[in-house]
Design an enzyme around this catalytic site. Structure first.
Site, short mmCIF file in Angstrom:
data_model
loop_
_atom_site.label_atom_id
_atom_site.label_comp_id
_atom_site.label_asym_id
_atom_site.label_seq_id
_atom_site.Cartn_x
_atom_site.Cartn_y
_atom_site.Cartn_z
N THR A 90 1.22 -1.28 -0.08
CA THR A 90 -0.36 -0.26 -0.20
C THR A 90 0.50 1.32 -0.23
O THR A 90 1.92 1.21 0.49
CB THR A 90 -0.74 0.59 0.89
OG1 THR A 90 0.19 0.69 3.19
CG2 THR A 90 -1.99 -1.04 1.70
N ASP A 91 0.04 2.29 -0.54
CA ASP A 91 1.22 3.68 -0.65
C ASP A 91 0.54 3.26 1.27
O ASP A 91 -0.28 3.44 1.90
CB ASP A 91 0.16 4.65 -1.12
CG ASP A 91 1.23 6.33 -0.85
OD1 ASP A 91 2.40 6.20 -0.76
OD2 ASP A 91 0.78 6.73 -2.33
N TRP A 92 1.77 4.73 2.03
CA TRP A 92 1.45 4.28 3.40
C TRP A 92 0.28 5.40 3.48
O TRP A 92 -0.42 6.48 3.49
CB TRP A 92 2.83 5.56 3.81
CG TRP A 92 4.57 4.62 3.56
CD1 TRP A 92 4.86 5.41 4.89
CD2 TRP A 92 4.82 3.40 2.93
NE1 TRP A 92 5.66 4.21 4.53
CE2 TRP A 92 5.83 3.67 3.77
CE3 TRP A 92 4.99 3.40 2.21
CZ2 TRP A 92 6.85 2.53 3.47
CZ3 TRP A 92 4.70 2.61 1.19
CH2 TRP A 92 6.36 1.77 1.72
N GLY A 93 -0.52 4.65 4.49
CA GLY A 93 -2.15 5.17 5.61
C GLY A 93 -2.49 4.29 3.63
O GLY A 93 -4.01 5.00 4.68
N GLY A 94 -2.89 3.80 3.02
CA GLY A 94 -3.22 3.95 1.64
C GLY A 94 -4.24 2.61 1.95
O GLY A 94 -5.09 1.93 1.10
#
Length: 806
Positions: A228-232
């Site tokens: 995932t993108d960070w926090g995604g």
């Protein structure tokens, strides 16, 4: 499975623990089984491994690394071999810094010139972007580490990027927004893919079965890891079902527990977890040996490679009266803040701490040019300064030629925010106008990562676009200006006359629930060429200090061949571009599309035969009725040119097709068949979609939930939430007024547009989802009940932590 023997020894809890990060940049290790953690670092154009506490916003300094030209710059080189060489350097430096996965390259399409992260992406054309990305990936992974191509997919705006729903028809999705990923993944063989923050047609990309399973793993045969993108991460179990192995950053075990509960309840099969674990273990062990040994790299050698890359990527856009190259005896005035303090990279998660830096002033002095002085001329961040302008004008009046360094500052182009206009700051254009009154021999050197409007271009005789040229960009620009290097860069994006001319003008950005890609396949030059829209500079445009002649075109079923001659007086590099256009009107198509390119070095007077092969993407289109790639049987125009608008040779080729049903009712899609898509009516767009488009506005009567943003607190039932919103707006205004634009931008990116779930996903477990429930109670009007919930859940979390420690 490759690691079945190891997975068989793991407990359910251990397997689940591998599915999210240990901290901000590192994956979980399992000492009992000798499974190490791996390190992931930002770095599309240089390694950003932070030396202090980790963050995703570029706040903390990183270890020194070579800052190479940004992707938007390298795209102008049109040189796949150069991309691969830069990838090798990036991979070498990553391995030296014990980085297993380098988070790049980014290959999202430049749908709109105002996207704040365009400097980090290659092009408006998927074929060019895909080929360059594949080169980067091969180079990075030649060192044994992994590249991580991003952001998959249709992440083309920064505003509300963590929750916006991208509404796009299937053909446009395949032909425009996925083709670059297809090329990069198949030809580059990347070991990792990063999913984007946004939703795609109603579901988050990392949970989207059509995107992640049917296309990525099914059609493309991808066997690697999705992170995932960070926090995604939205719904962790839904992400697992879609084949998303790794959630970053860690959530202190909260989402691991969600996976375990889903398996024990039967919602998720343990075999799905086993497959994800196997792919992640392969990434861990395949990159482990590369970072096991520290490998030094030559700082000077990599700096020189960065300079050479910049030289191939700088674009000469105007050279009236052959004002360039500069003569040694020219009395030169250097004006513009960027000459002294170069802008050579973007802002946000890609900020690199450079090993060395060049500036133009020092390099000009070393070149022997007879400069008569330097003046900054303007205040970098847009504030008016009449005294600086007067001093610059006074200097310009004494010079034969003025080098005027203009551009966009670091807080105008930044991750998390889109630009507000395509214009240069007013104080810079005021300076240009004032200088022109006393000296018409002006050469502008631009420093910015994306397209700008140039209503002032008639007032300059020379225009050199350096884009974001990396740490060695200063010397590279001077070598271009003096003629030591013949410019060979060509634009990888179109420059419209004005922002209003862009095809997505009326549908960018999505402000609330969704963003509609009403222009369909017509982005960039596909739109301008099809509609004969006049532009400032076309796609593929760039000048040289020499000239080239094209002749003797031969077209066969497999390739084209022709002769290219350097008809000028100095050696040079020419970028040859092959475009193909279908002559049938049964299916709406762009007038022409890029299908091959190459870069050729020729001595003065030299002639060479050039051959460009057709491939599986040359004649295809995606048929929404058959749900597969097809070839329309028709005659095709074959164009060879120096840009999309400068076609030198043209031929015809009849191509046998797959003879499948036509996908569209022409009468119901008149705008798409004409290409006039600047203002598509909703009913025609919905006919293209094949379904109703969702309502693009927030439902202000509904309570706010996990995926609503803090900006929506303006509509909250809770008075405290509405006050918090007003406080955010006031603080942003105050920071801008105080000249703290960078901090103001950071607040907009990391607070204002953050979904509530981001409070849990980005805080490393400090706030969990149960506590977030309490926050939402407060936001939705149950203030005291929410406070009690937060306090209660905080105490429970502390007790669980103590229990684990004991």
């Amino acid at each position: 499975m490759k690691y079945a023997h190891l997975i068989g020894k793991m407990t359910l809890e251990e397997k689940a623990s591998l599915m999210s990060g240990k901290d901000f940049w590192t994956t979980q290790n399992i000492d009992r089984l000798g499974i190490p953690g791996i390190f992931l670092a930002d770095g599309p154009h240089g390694i950003r491994k932070q030396a202090a506490a980790a963050d995703h916003l570029g706040l903390n300094a990183s270890l020194p690394a070579t800052c190479y030209p940004a992707a938007a710059t390298i795209a102008n080189s049109w040189n796949v071999e150069l991309a691969e060489k830069l990838g090798e350097c990036l991979g070498q430096e990553a391995a030296a810094q014990q980085v297993n996965v380098l988070l790049g390259p980014g290959i999202n399409m430049k749908r709109n010139p105002l996207c704040g992260r365009n400097f980090e992406y290659f092009s408006e054309d998927p074929y060019l972007a895909g080929k360059l990305a594949a080169g980067y990936i091969r180079g990075i992974q030649a060192n044994g580490i992994s590249a991580c191509v991003k952001h998959f997919a249709v992440n083309n705006q920064e505003e509300r990027r963590m929750s916006i729903d991208t509404i796009v028809d299937e053909r446009t999705l395949r032909e425009i927004y996925l083709t670059a990923f297809e090329i990069a993944i198949k030809e580059g063989e990347t070991k990792a893919v990063m999913s984007s923050y946004n939703q795609l047609n109603g579901s988050y990309t990392n949970e989207n079965i059509h995107l992640m399973q049917e296309i990525l793993r099914g059609e493309w045969g991808y066997k690697g890891v999705v992170v995932t993108d960070w926090g995604g991460s939205n719904d962790r179990v839904a992400g697992m079902l879609a084949g998303n192995e790794l959630e970053m950053p860690g959530t202190a075990g909260e989402t691991n527990e969600e996976i375990i509960r889903a398996i024990r309840s039967g919602m998720l099969s343990e075999s799905v977890l086993d497959e994800c674990t196997d792919r992640l273990l392969d990434l861990i062990y395949s990159t482990g040996s590369a970072v096991g040994q520290t490998k030094a790299f030559s700082v000077i050698e990599h700096h020189e490679i960065a300079r050479s890359a910049a030289e191939e990527s700088i674009v000469l856009l105007k050279n009236e009266e052959d004002i360039l190259p500069l003569r040694k005896e020219t009395r030169l005035a250097v004006i513009g803040d960027f000459a002294e303090k170069p802008r050579f990279q973007g802002a946000g998660s890609s900020i690199v701490n450079p090993t060395l830096t060049d500036n133009v002033l020092g390099c000009l002095e070393q070149s022997g040019i007879a400069g008569i002085g330097y003046e900054p001329g303007f205040e970098r961040y847009g504030k008016g300064d009449a005294w600086k302008r007067r001093k610059a004008v006074s200097l310009a009046a004494k010079a034969e030629v003025v080098l005027l360094f203009l551009g966009l500052d670091e807080v105008t182009e930044a991750e998390g925010l889109d630009r507000q206009s395509m214009r240069l700051p007013e104080n810079q254009t005021d300076l240009l106008n004032a200088v022109h009154e006393v000296n018409s021999n002006i050469v502008v050197i631009l420093s910015c990562g994306s397209a700008i409007e140039m209503p002032w271009i008639h007032k300059v005789k020379g225009l050199v676009h350096g884009y974001l040229a990396g740490q060695a960009g200063g010397e590279a620009i001077v070598r271009i200006l003096t003629g030591e290097v013949n410019p060979s860069g060509k634009l990888a994006e179109t420059y419209p006359l004005s922002y209003a001319d862009t095809p997505s003008y009326h549908s960018f950005p999505g402000k609330e629930v969704s963003v509609e890609y009403r222009e369909g396949i017509y982005i960039g030059y596909r739109y301008y060429d099809t509609t004969d829209k006049e532009v400032l500079f076309p796609f593929g445009y760039g000048l040289s200090y020499t000239t080239f002649a094209y002749s003797n075109l031969q077209v066969s079923k497999s390739h084209v061949a022709f002769e290219l001659t350097n008809s000028g007086g100095v050696p040079g590099l020419e970028i040859v571009q092959l475009y193909v256009g279908c002559r049938s009107d049964k299916i709406f198509r762009a007038k022409k599309e890029l299908k091959a390119f190459t870069k050729i070095y020729l001595y003065a007077g030299e002639t060479r035969t050039v051959s460009l092969a057709f491939d599986d993407k040359t004649f295809r289109y995606f048929n929404v009725k058959t749900n597969r790639w097809e070839i329309e049987e028709a005659e095709y125009s074959i164009y060879l040119g120096a840009s999309s608008a400068d076609i030198q040779l043209e031929g015809l080729l009849f191509v046998e097709g797959t003879r499948t049903p036509l996908p569209y009712d022409k009468e119901k899609l008149p705008a798409y068949y004409s290409g006039l898509v600047n203002h598509i009516p909703l009913d025609e767009f919905e006919h293209l979609l094949g379904t109703k488009a969702p309502v693009p506005d927030w439902d202000r009567m509904q309570p706010l939930g996990y995926n609503d943003t803090l900006a929506q607190c303006q509509y909250a039932r809770g008075a405290a939430a509405r006050f918090t919103y007003r406080l955010m707006v006031f603080m942003h205004w105050l920071l801008v007024k105080a000249g703290k634009r960078s901090t103001a931008n950071l607040m907009m990116m990391s607070v204002y547009h953050m979904p509530f779930r981001g409070l849990a996903r980005m805080t490393g477990g400090r706030i969990n989802m149960a506590m977030l429930d309490g926050v939402l109670m407060m936001v939705n009007g149950d203030f005291f009940k929410g406070v009690r919930c937060v306090v209660r859940e905080q105490r429970r979390k502390q007790k669980r932590q103590k229990s684990r420690e004991q």
